[in-house]
Design a protein around this motif. Structure first.
Motif, PDB file in Angstrom:
ATOM      1  N   TYR A 127       0.828  -1.198   0.000  1.00  0.00           N
ATOM      2  CA  TYR A 127       0.000   0.000   0.000  1.00  0.00           C
ATOM      3  C   TYR A 127       0.866   1.253   0.000  1.00  0.00           C
ATOM      4  N   TYR A 141      -6.659   1.532   2.009  1.00  0.00           N
ATOM      5  CA  TYR A 141      -6.115   0.225   1.660  1.00  0.00           C
ATOM      6  C   TYR A 141      -6.884  -0.418   0.494  1.00  0.00           C
ATOM      7  N   SER A 142      -7.411   0.431  -0.370  1.00  0.00           N
ATOM      8  CA  SER A 142      -8.145  -0.041  -1.543  1.00  0.00           C
ATOM      9  C   SER A 142      -7.179  -0.271  -2.696  1.00  0.00           C
ATOM     10  N   PRO A 143      -7.614  -0.918  -3.778  1.00  0.00           N
ATOM     11  CA  PRO A 143      -6.750  -1.090  -4.949  1.00  0.00           C
ATOM     12  C   PRO A 143      -6.240   0.234  -5.516  1.00  0.00           C
ATOM     13  N   ILE A 146      -2.710   1.448  -4.294  1.00  0.00           N
ATOM     14  CA  ILE A 146      -1.523   0.642  -4.585  1.00  0.00           C
ATOM     15  C   ILE A 146      -0.961   1.088  -5.929  1.00  0.00           C
ATOM     16  N   GLY A 173     -11.113  -6.477   3.831  1.00  0.00           N
ATOM     17  CA  GLY A 173     -10.675  -6.064   2.510  1.00  0.00           C
ATOM     18  C   GLY A 173     -11.396  -6.812   1.413  1.00  0.00           C
ATOM     19  N   TRP A 177     -13.328  -5.055  -1.574  1.00  0.00           N
ATOM     20  CA  TRP A 177     -12.673  -4.971  -2.880  1.00  0.00           C
ATOM     21  C   TRP A 177     -12.395  -6.331  -3.514  1.00  0.00           C
ATOM     22  N   LYS A 180      -8.670  -8.402  -5.458  1.00  0.00           N
ATOM     23  CA  LYS A 180      -7.799  -7.584  -6.301  1.00  0.00           C
ATOM     24  C   LYS A 180      -6.571  -7.063  -5.564  1.00  0.00           C
ATOM     25  N   VAL A 181      -6.737  -6.589  -4.327  1.00  0.00           N
ATOM     26  CA  VAL A 181      -5.601  -6.054  -3.574  1.00  0.00           C
ATOM     27  C   VAL A 181      -4.531  -7.122  -3.393  1.00  0.00           C
ATOM     28  N   SER A 185      -0.629  -7.279  -4.787  1.00  0.00           N
ATOM     29  CA  SER A 185       0.520  -7.542  -3.911  1.00  0.00           C
ATOM     30  C   SER A 185       1.352  -8.695  -4.453  1.00  0.00           C
TER      31      SER A 185
END
Length: 425
Positions: A127, A141-143, A146, A173, A177, A180-181, A185
């Motif tokens: 993040y 902390y959403s996509p 990042i 998370g 979302w 995706k996150v 990563s």
């Protein structure tokens, strides 16, 4: 002794356990010029400037905490003083899990790595904001928060301190979302060729399992295919939804297959740890590779930084509120109380931890010629009470406590005020 030059320090008569060298018995350890000079029996005290009698003590390679939070002030209540949880708790090396990001890494190097007496490395947060207090500001902390290429570039430019990437796979998370996150990563991990350390178990608070059709018990089976050998599954014994044990009390079937193809497991003790669920996982044959303490300013009492808003400083309001004092050696004692042996636990904080960050040739051993990082512990026998954050209690017959460590041959006593005291059962 070579060239008739005396040793600087002789650690005499302790029980030396160095899995990397295959040593497990009473030995002497000699240090010269900040390096391990010799490990053998009956080194003459006259050959050393200083001799320390360690009969009845345990002598280990400098212990490595694979899950630390030491970006003090920048990560709010999470960040602790590096040397408090490091050398002054008997631990010579700390791996900060997700405190710095590509944006804040220069500050981490300048204010933490360069100033601490302890060795400090980082698993870089995927993040942009790094390890800020996400339970208070989850939208950070959403996509959209990042940047894959910026994080890859920062990691590659700082490989001397960046040894991995930190990501999360938890119900809050996922409900917001989806996967995706985590996929982003994992892409950072692939592009940097660094291990990805994945948090499992609820983290960001609401929404919980069931929100937006997401089921915490499906997270593991969806995430594991995204991972590579050497990536790390964290918090196997978590009391929170989304861990290794499902709501029916069964260990997920995908875990053994994941381990068979080279994924690793880190305890990440902290406030997640449950003796009840740890027994289930251990009974299923899941023995962690490494043992991170996961101490931070919410689960190990440290006064809030000056200027902290009152609502952010309330321990009881935080989902991880728990033990007031903790240490890596206390986490080791927990593992012993669950039935593991010293021969299983010591590698978790030495050679296995060094391998996790690709530094097994530099740390995690007492081989002659390596840097003289050494941890010395007491090994109390009796009946001691240990508690987890579910208020479960176990009676330990062995209690490990740090006495001091050598960091590059220099002594640091274990004087941290966060070290727990023995509680007789």
């Amino acid at each position: 002794m070579t060239d008739n030059k005396p040793y600087d320090v002789l650690l005499r008569g302790g029980h030396v356990m160095c899995p990397a060298s295959g040593i497990n018995g009473v030995m002497d350890v000699a240090v010269r010029d900040g390096k391990i000079a010799a490990v053998q029996k009956d080194i003459l005290p006259a050959t050393a400037k200083e001799t320390i009698d360690l009969r009845g003590r345990i002598v280990l390679p400098g212990m490595i905490d694979t899950h630390a939070h030491v970006y003090r002030y920048v990560s709010g209540r999470f960040g602790m003083d590096a040397d408090l949880v490091g050398v002054h708790s008997g631990v010579t090396t700390l791996i900060d899990q997700g405190g710095p990001s590509c944006m804040t890494l220069p500050g981490f190097r300048h204010f933490v790595v360069n100033t601490a007496k302890s060795r400090v490395y980082a698993f870089l947060s995927s993040y942009l904001v790094g390890g800020l207090e996400g339970h208070l500001y989850p939208t950070l902390y959403s996509p959209d928060c990042i940047n894959i290429q910026a994080t890859v570039d920062a990691a590659k430019a700082n490989l001397d301190i960046v040894r991995g990437i930190k990501g999360h796979a938890e119900i809050g998370g996922f409900a917001r979302w989806g996967i995706k996150v985590l996929q982003m990563s994992a892409e950072i991990g692939r592009k940097t060729d660094l291990p990805l350390y994945v948090h499992f178990g609820q983290l960001w608070g609401l929404p919980r399992s069931g929100a937006n059709g997401e089921d915490a018990d499906t997270i593991l089976e969806r995430v594991i295919p995204e991972l590579r050998p050497g990536d790390i599954l964290a918090h196997p014994f978590t009391r929170h939804p989304g861990g290794f044990v499902n709501r029916e009390g069964q260990v997920h079937e995908v875990i053994q297959a994941a381990l068979a193809r080279g994924l690793k497991v880190d305890v990440g003790h902290g406030s997640h740890f449950s003796y009840r669920l740890a027994r289930k996982a251990l009974d299923a044959g899941i023995v962690p590779d490494t043992l991170g303490a996961d101490m931070h300013g919410y689960n190990t009492y440290v006064p809030p930084p000056p200027g902290t808003p009152a609502e952010h400083a309330d321990d009881e309001a935080h989902p991880f509120a728990g033990q007031a004092k903790f240490s890596l050696t206390q986490a080791m004692s927990s593992m012993l109380a669950l039935g593991l042996t010293m021969e299983q636990v010591v590698p978790m904080v030495t050679v296995n931890a060094a391998k996790m960050i690709g530094m097994e040739d530099e740390i995690g051993s007492l081989k002659p010629g390596v840097t003289a990082d050494v941890s010395v512990l007491s090994d109390q026998r009796g009946k001691f009470l240990l508690r987890d954050n579910e208020k479960n209690e176990v009676v330990a017959e062995r209690l490990l406590q740090p006495l001091f460590c050598l960091r590059e041959g220099k002594r640091y006593d274990a004087t941290a005020n966060i070290l727990p005291e023995a509680i007789a059962a």
